[in-house]
Scaffold this motif. Structure first.
Motif, PDB file in Angstrom:
ATOM      1  N   THR A  50       0.796  -1.239   0.000  1.00  0.00           N
ATOM      2  CA  THR A  50       0.000   0.000   0.000  1.00  0.00           C
ATOM      3  C   THR A  50       0.825   1.285   0.000  1.00  0.00           C
ATOM      4  OG1 THR A  50      -0.225  -0.396   2.372  1.00  0.00           O
ATOM      5  CG2 THR A  50      -2.160  -0.793   0.991  1.00  0.00           C
ATOM      6  N   HIS A  51       2.161   1.175  -0.088  1.00  0.00           N
ATOM      7  CA  HIS A  51       2.898   2.446  -0.108  1.00  0.00           C
ATOM      8  C   HIS A  51       4.198   2.357  -0.887  1.00  0.00           C
ATOM      9  CE1 HIS A  51       2.585   6.544   1.491  1.00  0.00           C
ATOM     10  NE2 HIS A  51       3.897   6.562   1.425  1.00  0.00           N
ATOM     11  N   ILE A  52       4.153   2.791  -2.133  1.00  0.00           N
ATOM     12  CA  ILE A  52       5.339   2.834  -2.994  1.00  0.00           C
ATOM     13  C   ILE A  52       5.517   4.270  -3.464  1.00  0.00           C
ATOM     14  CG2 ILE A  52       6.368   2.041  -5.160  1.00  0.00           C
ATOM     15  CD1 ILE A  52       4.610  -0.526  -4.836  1.00  0.00           C
ATOM     16  N   ILE A 151      -2.837   9.291  -2.060  1.00  0.00           N
ATOM     17  CA  ILE A 151      -2.329  10.660  -1.906  1.00  0.00           C
ATOM     18  C   ILE A 151      -1.764  10.775  -0.500  1.00  0.00           C
ATOM     19  CG2 ILE A 151      -2.929  13.135  -1.949  1.00  0.00           C
ATOM     20  CD1 ILE A 151      -3.754  12.036  -4.551  1.00  0.00           C
ATOM     21  N   GLU A 152      -0.501  11.169  -0.384  1.00  0.00           N
ATOM     22  CA  GLU A 152       0.105  11.304   0.938  1.00  0.00           C
ATOM     23  C   GLU A 152       0.181  12.775   1.300  1.00  0.00           C
ATOM     24  OE1 GLU A 152       4.079   9.688   1.386  1.00  0.00           O
ATOM     25  OE2 GLU A 152       3.689   9.294   3.503  1.00  0.00           O
ATOM     26  N   ASN A 153      -0.759  13.197   2.115  1.00  0.00           N
ATOM     27  CA  ASN A 153      -0.938  14.570   2.593  1.00  0.00           C
ATOM     28  C   ASN A 153      -2.107  15.224   1.852  1.00  0.00           C
ATOM     29  OD1 ASN A 153      -0.735  16.968   3.908  1.00  0.00           O
ATOM     30  ND2 ASN A 153       1.325  17.499   3.194  1.00  0.00           N
ATOM     31  N   THR A 178      -2.551  13.986   6.848  1.00  0.00           N
ATOM     32  CA  THR A 178      -1.387  14.874   7.036  1.00  0.00           C
ATOM     33  C   THR A 178      -0.126  14.140   6.594  1.00  0.00           C
ATOM     34  OG1 THR A 178      -0.715  14.119   9.249  1.00  0.00           O
ATOM     35  CG2 THR A 178      -2.436  15.806   9.163  1.00  0.00           C
ATOM     36  N   HIS A 179       0.966  14.886   6.521  1.00  0.00           N
ATOM     37  CA  HIS A 179       2.311  14.267   6.455  1.00  0.00           C
ATOM     38  C   HIS A 179       3.034  14.772   7.703  1.00  0.00           C
ATOM     39  CE1 HIS A 179       6.445  13.434   4.815  1.00  0.00           C
ATOM     40  NE2 HIS A 179       5.813  12.303   4.599  1.00  0.00           N
ATOM     41  N   PHE A 180       4.373  14.905   7.694  1.00  0.00           N
ATOM     42  CA  PHE A 180       5.070  15.552   8.801  1.00  0.00           C
ATOM     43  C   PHE A 180       4.675  17.024   8.767  1.00  0.00           C
ATOM     44  CE2 PHE A 180       8.357  12.176   7.887  1.00  0.00           C
ATOM     45  CZ  PHE A 180       8.123  11.450   9.040  1.00  0.00           C
ATOM     46  N   SER A 227      -2.000   7.189   8.621  1.00  0.00           N
ATOM     47  CA  SER A 227      -0.545   7.182   8.801  1.00  0.00           C
ATOM     48  C   SER A 227      -0.090   8.637   8.782  1.00  0.00           C
ATOM     49  CB  SER A 227       0.145   6.419   7.658  1.00  0.00           C
ATOM     50  OG  SER A 227       0.044   5.043   7.872  1.00  0.00           O
ATOM     51  N   HIS A 228       0.766   9.019   9.667  1.00  0.00           N
ATOM     52  CA  HIS A 228       1.306  10.384   9.815  1.00  0.00           C
ATOM     53  C   HIS A 228       0.440  11.309  10.664  1.00  0.00           C
ATOM     54  CE1 HIS A 228       4.944  10.333   7.356  1.00  0.00           C
ATOM     55  NE2 HIS A 228       4.297   9.661   6.435  1.00  0.00           N
ATOM     56  N   THR A 229      -0.804  10.956  10.990  1.00  0.00           N
ATOM     57  CA  THR A 229      -1.584  11.879  11.832  1.00  0.00           C
ATOM     58  C   THR A 229      -1.214  11.681  13.299  1.00  0.00           C
ATOM     59  OG1 THR A 229      -3.405  10.280  11.952  1.00  0.00           O
ATOM     60  CG2 THR A 229      -3.572  12.003  10.281  1.00  0.00           C
ATOM     61  N   SER A 248      -1.906   3.368   6.128  1.00  0.00           N
ATOM     62  CA  SER A 248      -1.321   2.805   4.902  1.00  0.00           C
ATOM     63  C   SER A 248       0.123   2.358   5.079  1.00  0.00           C
ATOM     64  CB  SER A 248      -1.391   3.828   3.763  1.00  0.00           C
ATOM     65  OG  SER A 248      -0.512   4.916   4.035  1.00  0.00           O
ATOM     66  N   HIS A 249       0.850   2.969   6.034  1.00  0.00           N
ATOM     67  CA  HIS A 249       2.247   2.569   6.277  1.00  0.00           C
ATOM     68  C   HIS A 249       2.653   3.048   7.662  1.00  0.00           C
ATOM     69  CE1 HIS A 249       2.468   6.630   4.671  1.00  0.00           C
ATOM     70  NE2 HIS A 249       3.768   6.723   4.856  1.00  0.00           N
ATOM     71  N   SER A 250       2.440   2.181   8.649  1.00  0.00           N
ATOM     72  CA  SER A 250       2.701   2.560  10.042  1.00  0.00           C
ATOM     73  C   SER A 250       3.298   1.383  10.794  1.00  0.00           C
ATOM     74  CB  SER A 250       1.396   2.991  10.728  1.00  0.00           C
ATOM     75  OG  SER A 250       1.011   4.282  10.288  1.00  0.00           O
ATOM     76  N   LEU A 259       7.515   8.563  17.072  1.00  0.00           N
ATOM     77  CA  LEU A 259       6.301   9.366  16.859  1.00  0.00           C
ATOM     78  C   LEU A 259       5.439   8.841  15.724  1.00  0.00           C
ATOM     79  CD1 LEU A 259       7.772  12.987  17.144  1.00  0.00           C
ATOM     80  CD2 LEU A 259       6.121  11.916  18.701  1.00  0.00           C
ATOM     81  N   ARG A 260       6.076   8.204  14.747  1.00  0.00           N
ATOM     82  CA  ARG A 260       5.328   7.718  13.588  1.00  0.00           C
ATOM     83  C   ARG A 260       4.545   6.433  13.876  1.00  0.00           C
ATOM     84  NH1 ARG A 260       3.434   6.760  10.106  1.00  0.00           N
ATOM     85  NH2 ARG A 260       4.422   6.353   8.109  1.00  0.00           N
ATOM     86  N   ASN A 261       4.831   5.807  15.012  1.00  0.00           N
ATOM     87  CA  ASN A 261       4.212   4.509  15.280  1.00  0.00           C
ATOM     88  C   ASN A 261       2.911   4.644  16.069  1.00  0.00           C
ATOM     89  OD1 ASN A 261       6.250   3.230  13.894  1.00  0.00           O
ATOM     90  ND2 ASN A 261       7.481   2.814  15.734  1.00  0.00           N
ATOM     91  N   SER A 359       5.702  -1.331   2.041  1.00  0.00           N
ATOM     92  CA  SER A 359       7.163  -1.262   1.972  1.00  0.00           C
ATOM     93  C   SER A 359       7.720   0.140   2.204  1.00  0.00           C
ATOM     94  CB  SER A 359       7.637  -1.740   0.593  1.00  0.00           C
ATOM     95  OG  SER A 359       7.247  -0.817  -0.407  1.00  0.00           O
ATOM     96  N   ASP A 360       7.007   1.171   1.745  1.00  0.00           N
ATOM     97  CA  ASP A 360       7.553   2.529   1.656  1.00  0.00           C
ATOM     98  C   ASP A 360       8.809   2.577   0.774  1.00  0.00           C
ATOM     99  OD1 ASP A 360       7.528   5.275   2.016  1.00  0.00           O
ATOM    100  OD2 ASP A 360       7.503   5.187   4.197  1.00  0.00           O
ATOM    101  N   PHE A 361       8.942   1.613  -0.150  1.00  0.00           N
ATOM    102  CA  PHE A 361      10.063   1.653  -1.091  1.00  0.00           C
ATOM    103  C   PHE A 361       9.983   2.947  -1.893  1.00  0.00           C
ATOM    104  CE2 PHE A 361      10.213  -3.277  -1.243  1.00  0.00           C
ATOM    105  CZ  PHE A 361      11.130  -3.303  -0.198  1.00  0.00           C
TER     106      PHE A 361
HETATM  107 ZN   LIG Z   1       5.080   8.442   4.770  1.00  0.00          ZN
END
Ligand SMILES: [Zn+2]
Length: 414
Positions: A50-52, A151-153, A178-180, A227-229, A248-250, A259-261, A359-361
């Protein structure tokens, strides 16, 4: 696709092993027969990452997904790694929340969409865009790979959500709120972003605009991604959304305090919404990094000219990843075993229906044993070795996510 049962695979493996191997060598390297059986199982799964993340040159000769090249994800690696479907990401970083920056964010999102659309247009015989879970299965049945879009953010959607319909029409099926860095939609897990350095969030949790966005995403059938909120935003989104939400990626906060977890209550809230947590293979979210280790990484970045504003080629990124991998001997990265620890944790806390894989590859993802998409069967091997049934593994690798996506569509049509 063959439907191998684990019982059948075990039978094949046992039949292929000599009595001595069965009796004495179970703790040594797997036999060739084990590997063949595992590969057969892995290739039979419907797998979704879910995250490339993508470079903006995607689909040009500088980042050609048709070749086995320096990117962590391309079609030859997806094929050999048995990865059927990927959410390719329209990522836009959070900058200052100003009218000018809203315009710039929309323009950056256009560049990312253009990359994905170039990839699809260049290789129509190899990959197709799926707009719903039924299309995922249809495209795979036709022998092609599947691209979906996340869409990330939410920042590039604009202060009045004016670009939401366009993004949906172009295929976006999840949006990370959100993102960072906090934005107009809600507070982030991390205040980085923007030129201000640390900033207090304007909203603790979701804003009214964030809730309006969720209403519209629910109505269109777009998955809400937390993820990221911040924990407040996550809990409020899970409670407010009329459809299941996803991460989607946590990763899992109880296993490593980053903080991301996600904290336990967030994991439970996502599961209670009917959603899924896609555990991510992002090394530095999964283990503590010593000062020496951090300095060694910094040294490599400096030597490769990262952080100086230069343009970076896919080759340089690849070199960077290779040199990080070479540090394993001194500073071991998180591994496939660590990733499956995260999966185990969510399964034990929330149930088998609520864990998945990402993966966040291309965006910093990559761990020992799963450093590019061609190595995806390593995750299946670890799941098998921990005693997950074939049905469980199917859920974790894709069926859970497809169930949630379907649920989000159904909620929209009601
Ligand atoms: Zn991310």
């Amino acid at each position: 696709m063959k439907n191998w049962s684990l019982a059948l695979l075990t039978a094949i493996v046992l039949a292929a092993c000599s009595p001595m191997e069965v009796a004495g060598t179970s703790d040594t390297a797997p036999s060739q027969a084990d590997e063949l059986a595992l590969e057969a199982l892995h290739q039979s799964l419907l797998t979704v990452d879910t995250h490339i993340d993508i470079p903006i040159e995607l689909g040009t000769d500088l980042a050609d997904p048709g070749l086995d090249g320096p990117m962590q994800v391309d079609f030859p690696k997806m094929r050999s790694g048995g990865l059927d479907a990927g959410f390719f990401i329209v990522y836009v970083g959070q900058t200052s929340v100003t009218p000018e920056e809203y315009v710039a964010a929309y323009s950056k999102a256009q560049d990312k969409f253009a990359g994905i659309e170039r990839m699809l247009a260049r290789y129509p015989e190899q990959i197709s865009l799926a707009r719903n879970p039924d299309e995922v299965r249809q495209i795979l049945a036709d022998g092609r790979l599947v691209a979906a879009i996340g869409i990330e953010n939410a920042f590039p959607l604009g202060p009045n959500l004016e670009h939401l319909q366009e993004f949906y029409d172009r295929g976006a099926r999840y949006i990370s709120l959100t993102h960072f860095g906090h934005n107009d939609f809600g507070s982030s897990s991390d205040s980085r972003g923007g030129a201000e350095g640390y900033v207090e969030p304007e909203h603790q949790g979701l804003s009214d605009l964030g809730k309006q966005l969720i209403d519209k995403m629910n109505a269109l059938g777009i998955m809400v991604d937390v993820s990221h909120t911040s924990p407040d935003s996550t809990l409020q989104a899970a409670a407010y959304s009329k459809a299941p939400v996803i991460a989607s990626h946590s990763g899992v906060r109880a296993l490593y305090d980053h903080l991301r977890n996600l904290r336990d209550e967030e994991i439970i809230a996502i599961a209670d919404s009917g959603g899924v947590i896609q555990l991510v293979a992002f090394d530095t979210y999964m283990r503590s990094v010593s000062e020496e280790n951090s300095a060694a990484i910094g040294q490599i970045r400096e030597e490769l000219g990262f952080g100086g504003g230069q343009t970076t080629t896919q080759e340089t990124v690849n070199q960077y990843r290779a040199r990080l991998a070479a540090l394993d001997a001194t500073f071991p990265r998180a591994s496939v075993s660590t990733l499956v620890d995260n999966i185990d944790y969510v399964v034990n806390l929330a149930g088998i229906d609520h864990a998945g894989i990402s993966s966040d590859f291309g965006g910093g993802g990559g761990i020992k044993g799963w450093d590019n998409i061609s190595e995806s069967s390593a995750v299946t091997a670890e799941l098998v070795s921990r005693g997950y049934s074939e049905e469980d593994i199917r859920k974790i690798w894709g069926e859970n996510l497809l169930r949630v996506w379907k649920g989000v569509e159904e909620a929209a049509s009601r």
